[in-house]
Enzyme design. Sequence first.
Site, PDB file in Angstrom:
ATOM      1  N   GLU A 159       0.785  -1.237   0.000  1.00 35.00           N
ATOM      2  CA  GLU A 159       0.000   0.000   0.000  1.00 35.00           C
ATOM      3  C   GLU A 159       0.821   1.293   0.000  1.00 35.00           C
ATOM      4  O   GLU A 159       0.732   2.101   0.935  1.00 35.00           O
ATOM      5  CB  GLU A 159      -0.986  -0.013   1.169  1.00 35.00           C
ATOM      6  CG  GLU A 159      -2.023  -1.120   1.037  1.00 35.00           C
ATOM      7  CD  GLU A 159      -3.120  -1.067   2.097  1.00 35.00           C
ATOM      8  OE1 GLU A 159      -2.967  -0.305   3.080  1.00 35.00           O
ATOM      9  OE2 GLU A 159      -4.122  -1.774   1.933  1.00 35.00           O
ATOM     10  N   GLU A 271      -5.742  -7.983  -0.695  1.00 36.60           N
ATOM     11  CA  GLU A 271      -6.538  -7.805   0.523  1.00 36.60           C
ATOM     12  C   GLU A 271      -7.991  -7.561   0.170  1.00 36.60           C
ATOM     13  O   GLU A 271      -8.296  -6.758  -0.720  1.00 36.60           O
ATOM     14  CB  GLU A 271      -6.024  -6.632   1.358  1.00 36.60           C
ATOM     15  CG  GLU A 271      -4.667  -6.847   1.987  1.00 36.60           C
ATOM     16  CD  GLU A 271      -4.251  -5.688   2.896  1.00 36.60           C
ATOM     17  OE1 GLU A 271      -5.150  -4.908   3.310  1.00 36.60           O
ATOM     18  OE2 GLU A 271      -3.045  -5.556   3.175  1.00 36.60           O
TER      19      GLU A 271
END
Length: 420
Positions: A159, A271
């Site tokens: 991320e 995710e």
Amino acid sequence: MKPLNAYLLTVFTLLFGFSITAQNPFGVNLAGADFGSNMPGTFGVDYTYPTENELDYYKSKGLTLVRLPFKWERIQPSLNGSLNLNELRRIKDVLNAAENRNMQVILDLHNYCRYKLNGQEVIIGSSQLSIAHIKDLWTKLAIELKDHSNIWGYGIMNEPHDLLANAPWFDTAQNIIDGIRTNDTQTNIIVGGDSWSSAERWMQYSDNLKNLNDPANKLIFEAHVYFDNDASGTYKGSYDAEGAYPNIGIDRVAPFVNWLQANDLNGFVGEYGVPANDNRWLTALDNFLNHLKQNCINGTYWAGGPWWGNYILSVEPDGSTDKPQMAILEKHLSTASSCSTLSSNNIESDIKFQLFPNPFNDHIMIKGLKTGAEINIWDLQGRLVASQVVENSKISNLDGLHSGVYILKHEHKFIGRVVK
């Protein structure tokens, strides 16, 4: 009129994209090594690693891909320094335990393009932390880990977000790729998107990642998808308060899926997760996973791991009781994927294809060619993308090819055409 070297043109469908087969499995994030704000912290106090019992549980559920988050500060306590041997051993212990269970592992550097120095978080591109520092880490990790055959991919950064202008994610990712490939040309490299790897914002922040160069042609692009209002995965409100609906996951992942298809690239959703406090969340998860399968994309659920407690997204079992989300995950491991279509026709010579046993083994049986014969694989732009040597009537190691159209040649003979 045919030339003296009679040609064989075989059109067949061969998908190298993602599915829920053994080669490209669905799985789970086993968090714990990323825990704790104290860096590097103390093992067993601030953070932990998944146990063999956990691997046994998720393997029994068919989740054979483990995304393993770990921290830069722990594996390399000093920038440009040696790797921490204790931490490296812990990672290798997980790899070995997973390999003993025929499970694959993604090594996920869970650092958001940041590093804690003297208790303060600094970002890549600052005066204290450069792109060269992260390249150094991955260059050294590749040396240490390249011989582990069950590494599904190097997840080079979790991320990335809110980066500095002098260190855009594209430049950082390219440097990491270059560093890894100096020592390891075989392992997949998984590149998360910018802006928290958002699938929904992919075109705005991550479109340029299609221009990354990997000489091994083994890049996989990673997006994250959550179904709450701000897509953060915190799920602070109810299903209705978060503005959810049955196909919200499908809509949010669409920019990423469309981008992969438009650019003929491989993708993965690292995710996704939902609470179990309203069955409508489970319906949204069910619809989402079905959509991923239809588009030949696999992923890892967030999250399992031994220290989650009552975390709302956790699928760590409560004693001997499965969490409600697990039934949805298992459902999609037990149903057939739409990605395994394979056919052949128009065989016109003594060289015969045997597509064995399915496309996800990434090898093709070719009868009529001797061991040692070289097959060259060209794309439609006339570029040589791979050369394979026939062994026991088989060419292997095709997993680096993206879905697409390729020409197979042996000397001056056309052997076949791969068509998506």
